[in-house]
Design a protein around this motif. Structure first.
Motif: not given
Length: 660
Positions: A641-660
């Motif tokens: 579950m922790l790995l899933g949360i980390v992966a989901l948070t990373t995806w959200l941050l990347i999409s916000k920075v690069y306007n994906l």
């Protein structure tokens, strides 16, 4: 009442019987009372009554249209309509159709009655009666068809019904195999018929007989102005091609040489089925087709000569096979092939009236022989081998008399039906004055000898001599029930008088009207025949009977000596010309081998391996990997579950920075 209303009654009656008996066969228990087979009797009475109505209606039509010389007329109803194709369902009333209606309905009615006694101890009687009625409906739809498409509908309906009837005893492997064989062999002929119908529509843009025959009347037997097909750059006369294709269909249904092997095997069905199929119904459909298309064949003398040769060879070959067979029904079945050959070569010499005359007389004496053989089988506890019979004529005098009448007619003895119709065909072949006609005439004389021989061989081995059955069988030999005797009496009467009464009728141009070209009916001049030629068929019949008496009544050692002297000839005849063996080697075995390749190599190794089995293997592999993740430890699940949360948070941050 309007004639068309009567015709509709004749056509619909067996269809109603099929529906009622068919529905009853779905749940026969609902028609039983206190253990009595009330349901069986009910459906037998219903189907027989409806067939009786059909016979009466057909008799009225024959009297009004045939004997009354009414003009041919057609009733049509909308059936299929498109922008480029229109065809109607209808009823064509002329001398040809009403003659066939009367014969088909009468034989079927008698078979229905006979079946009451013959099938009384069988299961699924409503189903059997339903099949008989459906068969009759399909045949009536065929003979009353005003166009080729409706004829094809009835043609295929008869084929389906024959498959159901031949394989009625489906628990017998031999019956199932015979039904499939009949179905497949008929499909070969049906392909030719279908192609012929397509060719007719392509050239004439119609399937209606009246329009087609008017178009054909504009052509002559010469080549000028006739339609031409270009096949691979070669011009082909379209009328000859159509005639040949329709002939293939007729050969399949009427069991001519090459496509005949299904008919003897059809004896695996109940005896009433044998009588219905081989007397006046299914096997005569091919003859009817050729006669109906007589305006076409009058324009194709080459195809007509081929029909004559095929018919003569079939008559000779089938008779040569019948002389050594030992199954009582198979002897009569090969006799049917032979007599159909007579009808075909009558068509080949343009004696269409003689062909129809023999069709009518053959219906009576051949149905009589089949039902008589059924009475013998019934009396002999289902024994069919004539070598295990003998010495029963005093025990079954009525059956014995009926078989005498049938054989006298089949052999062509004077004053019996077959004498008049068979001699009319042979005279027509002789008077044709062509090489083909003379060949057919000579072969027909040899066939007359063999026909009389195998007829009396059957009679002598079955009824005369000492009993060859065991004591248990002989103790139960008895006459058949009254319901089985009545059809025999009626058919015997027809086998005695139909030839004499019908010779001036069916050989007369006035009777057929426009149904058959008047020129083709002329085989007059019989008065110019020398007495030698006129009486040759009778001499041949007497010769065949005398030889049979010598071989099987006075000195029964002679046949065994001849078999030993000419073993190859005897083996050829006994094994039915080895036609089935040749077909098995050339077609059946290779088809099975090809099927095995498709099954083992194609289906199992390719389709199953990379299809259902492949998907199953991949699914099992993925499921196995997923199962390994299910350890049952809470710490492992929390870590996931922790790995899933980390992966989901990373995806959200990347999409916000690069306007994906």
């Amino acid at each position: 009442m309007n004639l068309f209303h009567i015709a509709e009654m004749a056509l619909i009656s067996p269809l109603v019987g099929f529906v009622i008996a068919g529905l009853g066969s779905l749940n026969p228990q609902s028609f039983t009372e206190e253990g009595l087979d009330f349901g069986d009797r009910l459906f037998q009475v219903v189907t027989c009554t409806l067939m009786g109505i059909c016979v009466l209606a057909s008799l009225i039509l024959f009297q009004q249209v045939g004997l009354g010389h009414l003009e041919a007329s057609t009733l049509t109803l909308p059936w299929i309509h498109t922008d480029q194709f229109t065809v109607s369902w209808g009823i064509k009333l002329d001398a040809l159709s009403v003659t066939m209606m009367l014969i088909v309905s009468l034989v079927s009615f008698l078979v229905h009655i006979y079946s009451i006694g013959y099938m009384k101890n069988d299961n699924c009687i409503p189903r059997f009666m339903a099949y008989l009625s459906f068969f009759t409906f399909a045949m009536l739809a065929l003979v009353t068809a005003p166009n080729l498409l409706q004829l094809f509908f009835g043609w295929e309906g008869v084929g389906l019904a024959s498959y159901l009837l031949i394989g009625f005893w489906y628990e017998k492997p031999s019956a199932g195999a015979a039904a499939i064989k009949a179905f497949v062999m008929n499909r070969i002929g049906d392909v030719g018929l279908a192609l012929g119908i397509c060719a007719i529509f392509t050239i004439f843009q119609t399937m209606d007989f009246e329009i087609l025959f008017k178009e054909l009347a504009t052509y002559s037997t010469g080549s000028a102005g006739r339609p031409i097909f270009n096949y691979l750059g070669f011009p082909v006369d379209a009328l000859n091609l159509i005639g040949a294709l329709l002939l293939i269909g007729a050969m399949g249904k009427s069991a001519q040489l090459g496509l005949h092997t299904w008919l003897p095997d059809a004896m695996e069905g109940p005896t009433p089925v044998s009588a219905l199929i081989h007397a006046a119904t299914m096997v005569t459909a091919g003859v009817f087709l050729l006669v109906r298309m007589s305006p076409l064949y009058e324009l194709t003398p080459l195809i007509r000569d081929f029909i004559c040769i095929i018919g003569a060879l079939t008559a000779f070959f089938a008779a040569a096979i019948a002389v050594t067979q030992n199954d009582i029904k198979r002897i009569i079945a090969y006799s049917t092939c032979s007599q159909l050959g007579y009808m075909f070569f009558a068509v080949g010499v343009s004696a269409y009236g003689a062909a129809m005359f023999h069709l009518v007389t053959h219906a009576f004496f051949k149905a009589l022989l089949f039902l008589g053989s059924g009475a013998v089988i019934h009396a002999m506890s289902d024994e069919q081998d004539i070598r295990r019979m003998g010495g029963i004529r005093a025990m079954v005098p009525i059956t014995y008399t009926m078989m005498w009448v049938g054989n006298l007619s089949l052999a062509g003895i004077p004053f019996f039906a077959g004498y008049y119709s068979k001699d009319a065909i042979l005279e027509a072949a002789y008077l044709k004055g062509t090489v083909v006609g003379e060949i057919a005439f000579v072969l027909g004389l040899f066939v007359a000898i063999m026909t009389a021989f195998y007829s009396w061989r059957l009679l002598l081995l079955t009824f005369h001599g000492t009993p060859r059955a065991d004591d248990r069988v002989m103790a139960h030999v008895h006459e058949v029930s009254q319901s089985m005797k009545i059809p025999l009496y009626i058919l015997a009467l027809g086998a005695m008088v139909s030839g004499y009464l019908g010779q001036d009728l069916f050989l007369n141009t006035g009777f057929w009207g426009h149904a058959i070209p008047s020129a083709s009916l002329h085989h007059g001049g019989a008065n110019l025949l020398s007495y030698v030629v006129r009486f040759l068929p009778l001499v041949c019949a007497i010769m065949g009977i005398s030889i049979a008496y010598l071989f099987y009544y006075q000195n029964q050692i002679i046949p065994d000596r001849l078999a030993l002297k000419w073993p190859r000839l005897y083996s050829f005849s006994l094994n039915k010309g080895f036609v089935d063996e040749v077909y098995n080697r050339l077609f059946v075995a290779r088809a099975l081998a090809l099927g095995w390749v498709f099954w083992k190599k194609g289906d199992e190794k390719i389709i199953d391996r990379y299809g259902p089995d492949g998907f199953t293997t991949v699914s099992m592999f993925i499921a196995h990997l997923a199962a390994r993740l299910q350890t049952g430890y809470v710490t492992h699940y929390a870590f996931a579950m922790l790995l899933g949360i980390v992966a989901l948070t990373t995806w959200l941050l990347i999409s916000k920075v690069y306007n994906l």
